[in-house]
Structures are given as structure tokens and as C-alpha cells.
Design a protein around this motif. Structure first.
Motif, PDB file in Angstrom:
ATOM      1  N   HIS A  86      10.834  -0.152  -2.019  1.00 38.72           N
ATOM      2  CA  HIS A  86       9.566  -0.631  -1.515  1.00 38.72           C
ATOM      3  C   HIS A  86       9.621  -0.720  -0.058  1.00 38.72           C
ATOM      4  O   HIS A  86      10.665  -0.413   0.676  1.00 38.72           O
ATOM      5  N   VAL A  87       8.332  -0.526   0.523  1.00 44.28           N
ATOM      6  CA  VAL A  87       8.023  -0.283   2.017  1.00 44.28           C
ATOM      7  C   VAL A  87       7.313  -1.306   2.229  1.00 44.28           C
ATOM      8  O   VAL A  87       6.258  -1.311   1.706  1.00 44.28           O
ATOM      9  N   THR A  88       7.526  -2.183   3.289  1.00 43.59           N
ATOM     10  CA  THR A  88       6.460  -3.014   3.871  1.00 43.59           C
ATOM     11  C   THR A  88       5.829  -2.355   5.372  1.00 43.59           C
ATOM     12  O   THR A  88       6.943  -2.176   6.220  1.00 43.59           O
ATOM     13  N   ALA A  89       5.015  -1.950   5.734  1.00 46.12           N
ATOM     14  CA  ALA A  89       4.567  -1.150   6.796  1.00 46.12           C
ATOM     15  C   ALA A  89       3.270  -1.881   7.501  1.00 46.12           C
ATOM     16  O   ALA A  89       2.380  -2.611   6.831  1.00 46.12           O
ATOM     17  N   VAL A  90       3.206  -2.020   8.650  1.00 46.47           N
ATOM     18  CA  VAL A  90       2.150  -2.825   9.342  1.00 46.47           C
ATOM     19  C   VAL A  90       1.533  -1.912  10.482  1.00 46.47           C
ATOM     20  O   VAL A  90       2.428  -0.929  11.001  1.00 46.47           O
ATOM     21  N   ASP A  91       0.585  -2.092  11.179  1.00 46.07           N
ATOM     22  CA  ASP A  91      -0.143  -1.505  12.146  1.00 46.07           C
ATOM     23  C   ASP A  91      -1.301  -2.433  12.796  1.00 46.07           C
ATOM     24  O   ASP A  91      -1.687  -3.222  11.976  1.00 46.07           O
ATOM     25  N   VAL A  92      -1.575  -2.172  13.953  1.00 45.73           N
ATOM     26  CA  VAL A  92      -2.466  -3.102  14.590  1.00 45.73           C
ATOM     27  C   VAL A  92      -3.797  -2.476  14.310  1.00 45.73           C
ATOM     28  O   VAL A  92      -4.802  -3.375  14.539  1.00 45.73           O
ATOM     29  N   ALA A  93      -4.329  -1.497  14.041  1.00 41.71           N
ATOM     30  CA  ALA A  93      -5.326  -0.584  13.727  1.00 41.71           C
ATOM     31  C   ALA A  93      -5.694  -0.603  12.335  1.00 41.71           C
ATOM     32  O   ALA A  93      -5.117  -0.083  11.617  1.00 41.71           O
ATOM     33  N   GLU A  94      -6.981  -1.331  12.059  1.00 42.79           N
ATOM     34  CA  GLU A  94      -7.537  -1.242  10.730  1.00 42.79           C
ATOM     35  C   GLU A  94      -7.813   0.082  10.333  1.00 42.79           C
ATOM     36  O   GLU A  94      -7.817   0.394   9.069  1.00 42.79           O
ATOM     37  N   ALA A  95      -8.428   0.883  11.101  1.00 46.32           N
ATOM     38  CA  ALA A  95      -8.590   1.942  10.669  1.00 46.32           C
ATOM     39  C   ALA A  95      -7.222   3.130  10.098  1.00 46.32           C
ATOM     40  O   ALA A  95      -7.433   3.670   9.214  1.00 46.32           O
ATOM     41  N   ALA A  96      -6.461   2.862  11.051  1.00 49.39           N
ATOM     42  CA  ALA A  96      -5.144   3.570  10.535  1.00 49.39           C
ATOM     43  C   ALA A  96      -4.626   2.951   9.297  1.00 49.39           C
ATOM     44  O   ALA A  96      -4.055   3.722   8.594  1.00 49.39           O
ATOM     45  N   LEU A  97      -4.675   1.606   8.956  1.00 52.22           N
ATOM     46  CA  LEU A  97      -4.366   0.940   7.760  1.00 52.22           C
ATOM     47  C   LEU A  97      -5.334   1.666   6.453  1.00 52.22           C
ATOM     48  O   LEU A  97      -4.735   1.742   5.398  1.00 52.22           O
ATOM     49  N   ARG A  98      -6.393   1.863   6.785  1.00 53.12           N
ATOM     50  CA  ARG A  98      -7.281   2.465   5.547  1.00 53.12           C
ATOM     51  C   ARG A  98      -6.910   3.827   5.377  1.00 53.12           C
ATOM     52  O   ARG A  98      -6.700   4.166   4.329  1.00 53.12           O
TER      53      ARG A  98
ATOM     54  N   LEU B 206       0.900  -3.088   2.942  1.00 51.73           N
ATOM     55  CA  LEU B 206       0.542  -2.424   3.862  1.00 51.73           C
ATOM     56  C   LEU B 206      -0.433  -3.893   4.680  1.00 51.73           C
ATOM     57  O   LEU B 206      -1.000  -4.532   3.831  1.00 51.73           O
ATOM     58  N   SER B 207      -0.220  -4.281   5.885  1.00 49.09           N
ATOM     59  CA  SER B 207      -0.934  -5.278   6.228  1.00 49.09           C
ATOM     60  C   SER B 207      -1.145  -5.096   7.888  1.00 49.09           C
ATOM     61  O   SER B 207      -0.367  -4.141   8.203  1.00 49.09           O
ATOM     62  N   ARG B 208      -1.868  -5.846   8.658  1.00 47.76           N
ATOM     63  CA  ARG B 208      -2.447  -5.680   9.879  1.00 47.76           C
ATOM     64  C   ARG B 208      -1.591  -6.652  10.659  1.00 47.76           C
ATOM     65  O   ARG B 208      -1.478  -7.737  10.425  1.00 47.76           O
ATOM     66  N   ALA B 209      -0.731  -6.173  11.669  1.00 49.71           N
ATOM     67  CA  ALA B 209       0.268  -6.798  12.305  1.00 49.71           C
ATOM     68  C   ALA B 209       0.900  -6.012  13.493  1.00 49.71           C
ATOM     69  O   ALA B 209       0.835  -4.744  13.484  1.00 49.71           O
ATOM     70  N   SER B 210       1.426  -6.718  14.664  1.00 54.09           N
ATOM     71  CA  SER B 210       2.009  -5.801  15.756  1.00 54.09           C
ATOM     72  C   SER B 210       3.554  -6.070  15.574  1.00 54.09           C
ATOM     73  O   SER B 210       4.039  -6.829  14.896  1.00 54.09           O
ATOM     74  N   VAL B 211       4.204  -4.999  16.340  1.00 49.36           N
ATOM     75  CA  VAL B 211       5.393  -5.050  16.109  1.00 49.36           C
ATOM     76  C   VAL B 211       6.098  -6.128  16.799  1.00 49.36           C
ATOM     77  O   VAL B 211       7.380  -6.590  16.308  1.00 49.36           O
TER      78      VAL B 211
END
Length: 208
Positions: free
Chosen positions: A68-80, A97-102
Motif C-alpha cells: 500500500h502507498v499513502t501519498a499526499v500533495d498540496v495541489a488538488e489538481a495534482a491529486l486529480r 490519496l489526500s490533500r496535505a503538506s509535507v
């Protein structure tokens, strides 16, 4: 003074281009991912955490090595974009996938692999050190940390790639296992255990 690049910086970048760094098309990126994955000392991992996943190009590859991989990014467009890529690759069910910062509190995990790919230099050095000291202490025993960063200067970034790696290497509890460096990129791998080599772990004769 801000301790990292603001979320709006990335929102603006993705507003004009679905793949602003050409992560899915440049041979440089494909080669970098190959080096990053080749340096991982374990053939497989249970649960990886990838902050700053962007459009999921590396995430897709990690899903082939991880349960399993849990991955986050601050940009909603990137997550889409990441979600679409992972669905097309047939591995969306193995990635959260979820929206969050490092520098936000990391998900609970537990994680046996941390992937810091082109994300650490978005933070000021002291802030990066604080985040890593706080969060790496929560990694599983004998977890691995792999970091890969661009070495050329970028005016907008608080740190260079080399400076970011100096901070990562100084994180309490991390032991260096190996490093690759050329003019463009530095890739390093660490563990939270005893630092034994791959050969030593497999009892290859002559390895210490």
C-alpha cells in the motif's frame, strides 16, 4: 517569514499545465525514478508514505513494490491527475490519496518506507529538520527513507537539493546506506535500523 513555499505557489503552477515538470514524459524523470527504485534495499514494502506526490508518476511505480502507498500533495489538481493515472494503471485501490503538506502531521501509518522525492527543498532548513525529527521517529524499526532531489539552483526554493540532503542526513535515527549523485540529481537511501548492507542482511559470504 514563511517556513515553506505556500500552497498557492503550486496551485498556480498546475493551473496552467497538467504536468508542469513533464514528470510523465521526460527521460530525465524516468531515469531518476529508476535510480531511486533501484537503490531501495528491500524487494518489497508493506506501507510507503510519499509526501508531494504530484501527478502520481512515482506513486504508480511505488505501488508495484509496496502493498500500500499513502501519498499526499498540496495541489488538488495534482491529486486529480494522480487518481486518474493510478486508475488507468489498475492500482488505485492500493493507494490512499489526500490533500496535505509535507510539514503537516503525517498519517498514522505505520510506514516502513518514506519517499522524499523533489519535496524537501520546499521547506526552510530549520523547519525541514523539525518536521523530519518529529515524524521519522514514528517510522517502523528498520524502515527505509529514500530521497531524490534536483541539484541545480531554483530561485524560488528555500533550499538547494544538496542542502536539503544535508538536513535529511542529519536527522536523528537515520543511518546512511548509499548515495548516487551526478550533476543533475542526488539520490540517497537511509534506514532506521542498524545500517547493514543488502549483502550483509542476506548473509552473502564476505559481506560485513
Amino acid at each position: 517569514m514563511s517556513t515553506r513555499l505556500p500552497d498557492t505557489y503550486f496551485d498556480e503552477i498546475y493551473a496552467g499545465d497538467d504536468d508542469p515538470w513533464q514528470l510523465s514524459t521526460r527521460w530525465y524523470e524516468q531515469r531518476k525514478y529508476g535510480i531511486t527504485l533501484a537503490m531501495l534495499p528491500n524487494p518489497r514494502y508493506r506501507h510507503a508514505f510519499e509526501p508531494g506526490c504530484s501527478i502520481g508518476t512515482l506513486t504508480e511505480l511505488l505501488a508495484q513494490r509496496c502493498d500500500h502507498v499513502t501519498a499526499v500533495d498540496v495541489a488538488e489538481a495534482a491529486l486529480r491527475g494522480a487518481g486518474m493515472r493510478l486508475r488507468q494503471a489498475g492500482c488505485r485501490d492500493r493507494v490512499t490519496l489526500s490533500r496535505a503538506s509535507v510539514d503537516a502531521a503525517w498519517p498514522a501509518g505505520p510506514f516502513d518506507l518514506l519517499v522524499l522525492s523533489e519535496v524537501a527543498y520546499y521547506l526552510e532548513a530549520d523547519h525541514l529538520a523539525q518536521v523530519l525529527e518529529r515524524e521519522c521517529a514514528r517510522l517502523q524499526p528498520d524502515a527505509n527513507v529514500v530521497a531524490a532531489h534536483w541539484r541545480h539552483p531554483v530561485a524560488d526554493y528555500p533550499l538547494s537539493g544538496d542542502a536539503a540532503h544535508e538536513v535529511i542526513a542529519a536527522t536523528p535515527g537515520l543511518t546512511a546506506l548509499g548515495r548516487y549523485r551526478d550533476r543533475d540529481v542526488v539520490v540517497e537511501v537511509f534506514d532506521t535500523g542498524d545500517g547493514r548492507s543488502v549483502a550483509a542482511r542476506e548473509d552473502v559470504p564476505g559481506a560485513r
